[in-house]
Design a protein around this motif. Structure first.
Motif, PDB file in Angstrom:
ATOM      1  N   LEU A  39       0.914  -1.055   0.009  1.00 59.48           N
ATOM      2  CA  LEU A  39      -0.119   0.068  -0.143  1.00 59.48           C
ATOM      3  C   LEU A  39       0.873   1.206  -0.076  1.00 59.48           C
ATOM      4  O   LEU A  39       1.594   1.374   0.822  1.00 59.48           O
ATOM      5  N   VAL A 159     -14.956  -0.610  -2.441  1.00 53.91           N
ATOM      6  CA  VAL A 159     -13.575  -1.230  -2.727  1.00 53.91           C
ATOM      7  C   VAL A 159     -14.112  -2.721  -3.156  1.00 53.91           C
ATOM      8  O   VAL A 159     -13.382  -3.016  -4.266  1.00 53.91           O
ATOM      9  N   ASN A 163     -13.377  -4.315  -6.792  1.00 55.77           N
ATOM     10  CA  ASN A 163     -12.195  -5.185  -7.065  1.00 55.77           C
ATOM     11  C   ASN A 163     -12.526  -6.680  -7.232  1.00 55.77           C
ATOM     12  O   ASN A 163     -11.770  -7.389  -6.867  1.00 55.77           O
ATOM     13  N   LEU A 170      -4.930  -1.299  -7.663  1.00 52.55           N
ATOM     14  CA  LEU A 170      -6.306  -0.860  -7.020  1.00 52.55           C
ATOM     15  C   LEU A 170      -5.831   0.769  -6.685  1.00 52.55           C
ATOM     16  O   LEU A 170      -5.069   0.823  -5.632  1.00 52.55           O
ATOM     17  N   VAL A 172      -7.649   3.758  -4.615  1.00 51.93           N
ATOM     18  CA  VAL A 172      -8.900   3.866  -3.709  1.00 51.93           C
ATOM     19  C   VAL A 172      -8.755   5.458  -3.628  1.00 51.93           C
ATOM     20  O   VAL A 172      -7.498   6.069  -2.733  1.00 51.93           O
ATOM     21  N   LEU A 191      -6.397  -2.237   3.496  1.00 50.90           N
ATOM     22  CA  LEU A 191      -5.852  -1.955   2.465  1.00 50.90           C
ATOM     23  C   LEU A 191      -4.482  -2.361   2.273  1.00 50.90           C
ATOM     24  O   LEU A 191      -4.098  -2.921   1.246  1.00 50.90           O
ATOM     25  N   LEU A 194      -4.521  -6.118   1.287  1.00 52.13           N
ATOM     26  CA  LEU A 194      -4.803  -6.213  -0.295  1.00 52.13           C
ATOM     27  C   LEU A 194      -3.574  -5.980  -0.878  1.00 52.13           C
ATOM     28  O   LEU A 194      -3.406  -6.730  -2.025  1.00 52.13           O
ATOM     29  N   GLY A 195      -2.765  -5.257  -0.529  1.00 53.78           N
ATOM     30  CA  GLY A 195      -1.380  -5.013  -0.774  1.00 53.78           C
ATOM     31  C   GLY A 195      -0.429  -6.165  -0.945  1.00 53.78           C
ATOM     32  O   GLY A 195       0.485  -6.050  -1.888  1.00 53.78           O
ATOM     33  N   GLN A 198      -1.783  -7.229  -4.569  1.00 52.19           N
ATOM     34  CA  GLN A 198      -2.078  -6.028  -5.567  1.00 52.19           C
ATOM     35  C   GLN A 198      -1.221  -5.071  -5.183  1.00 52.19           C
ATOM     36  O   GLN A 198      -0.466  -4.941  -4.075  1.00 52.19           O
ATOM     37  N   THR A 199      -0.901  -4.069  -6.063  1.00 53.47           N
ATOM     38  CA  THR A 199      -0.485  -2.561  -5.786  1.00 53.47           C
ATOM     39  C   THR A 199      -1.590  -1.685  -5.502  1.00 53.47           C
ATOM     40  O   THR A 199      -2.457  -1.655  -6.235  1.00 53.47           O
ATOM     41  N   VAL A 200      -1.679  -1.204  -4.171  1.00 52.48           N
ATOM     42  CA  VAL A 200      -2.829  -0.470  -3.700  1.00 52.48           C
ATOM     43  C   VAL A 200      -2.358   1.120  -3.291  1.00 52.48           C
ATOM     44  O   VAL A 200      -1.251   0.983  -3.058  1.00 52.48           O
ATOM     45  N   THR A 202      -3.520   5.058  -2.431  1.00 54.83           N
ATOM     46  CA  THR A 202      -4.886   5.748  -1.893  1.00 54.83           C
ATOM     47  C   THR A 202      -4.337   7.206  -1.458  1.00 54.83           C
ATOM     48  O   THR A 202      -2.868   7.512  -1.702  1.00 54.83           O
TER      49      THR A 202
END
Length: 241
Positions: A39, A159, A163, A170, A172, A191, A194-195, A198-200, A202
């Motif tokens: 994140l 989200v 997603n 992603l 946000v 978040l 989720l990282g 994925q690459t998140v 925000t």
């Protein structure tokens, strides 16, 4: 501030990107490096510039000038295919009088091939779509109206809906829309989780506690009020990251 090595692979590399509107400069020009995975929180002032920057990173808007590389893709159309966008006002707002079950059903129908009949969403669908985002938190009730959800649950639901395809990137919308400090820490931790897959990315306008596990907090100097911006160690006089 960054806490990743200079040799880390980058998900987003921007050089001199800028956006203009009828009223003038929206953001930039700015350089930006966002590491792959985890994140990343961009610290920037609220407003159309920050929203436009997030839309650009997610392939929903093309920068007027500069060069942007997102996961090896340089055109907005190509970036769009690998990026999801959630929690951005006026883009994925939902009517407060809509129930959770209706939102899930609509998203399932949107994701499915046109020829497939999708029936009303069930508890199993709620679990499948929302559990990866909510983690150990209680899931919203299928019959609940959006207006009945807390700020945290409402944003996590947006989200989750964005997603469902688990795209590599992603983006946000700002975490400040969750006003409770405790809930904001929970949001950051979710978040960050989720990282792991994925690459998140925000945003916030505030300094935040590193405890929830984000990978990097990056000041965007041109999008911060002068009185609140403090250049990170190693930055030049213009605040280059």
């Amino acid at each position: 501030m960054t806490d990743y090595p200079e040799t880390a692979a980058m998900a987003v590399v921007a050089r001199g990107i800028a956006q203009k509107g009828p009223w003038g400069q929206v953001y930039g020009p700015l350089d930006l490096d966002i590491p792959m995975g985890g994140l990343t929180v961009l610290r920037a002032e609220p407003g159309p510039g920050r929203t436009a920057l997030q839309m650009t990173i997610a392939g929903r808007m093309k920068a007027k000038t500069g060069r942007l590389d997102v996961l090896g893709r340089t055109s907005a159309r190509a970036i769009f295919k690998v990026a999801s966008l959630a929690g951005v006002a006026a883009l994925d707002d939902v009517y407060t009088s809509v129930r959770v079950v209706d939102l899930l059903t609509e998203k399932m129908r949107w994701d499915a091939p046109w020829y497939r009949l999708i029936r009303r969403s069930t508890e199993q669908d709620l679990e499948r779509i929302c559990r990866p985002v909510f983690g150990d938190l209680p899931l919203p009730d299928l019959t609940a109206y959006v207006e009945e959800l807390s700020e945290l649950d409402g944003l996590l639901l947006r989200v989750a809906l964005a997603n469902t395809r688990r795209l590599p990137l992603l983006v946000v919308g700002n975490i400040d829309q969750v006003s409770s400090d405790d809930d904001q820490r929970i949001l950051i931790s979710r978040l960050a989780e989720l990282g792991t897959g994925q690459t998140v990315v925000t945003t916030t306008v505030n300094r935040i506690d590193p405890a929830p596990g984000y990978r990097a907090l990056i000041d965007v100097p041109s999008m911060l009020p002068r009185e609140t911006f403090h250049a990170p160690a190693g930055a030049d006089s213009e605040g280059e990251i």
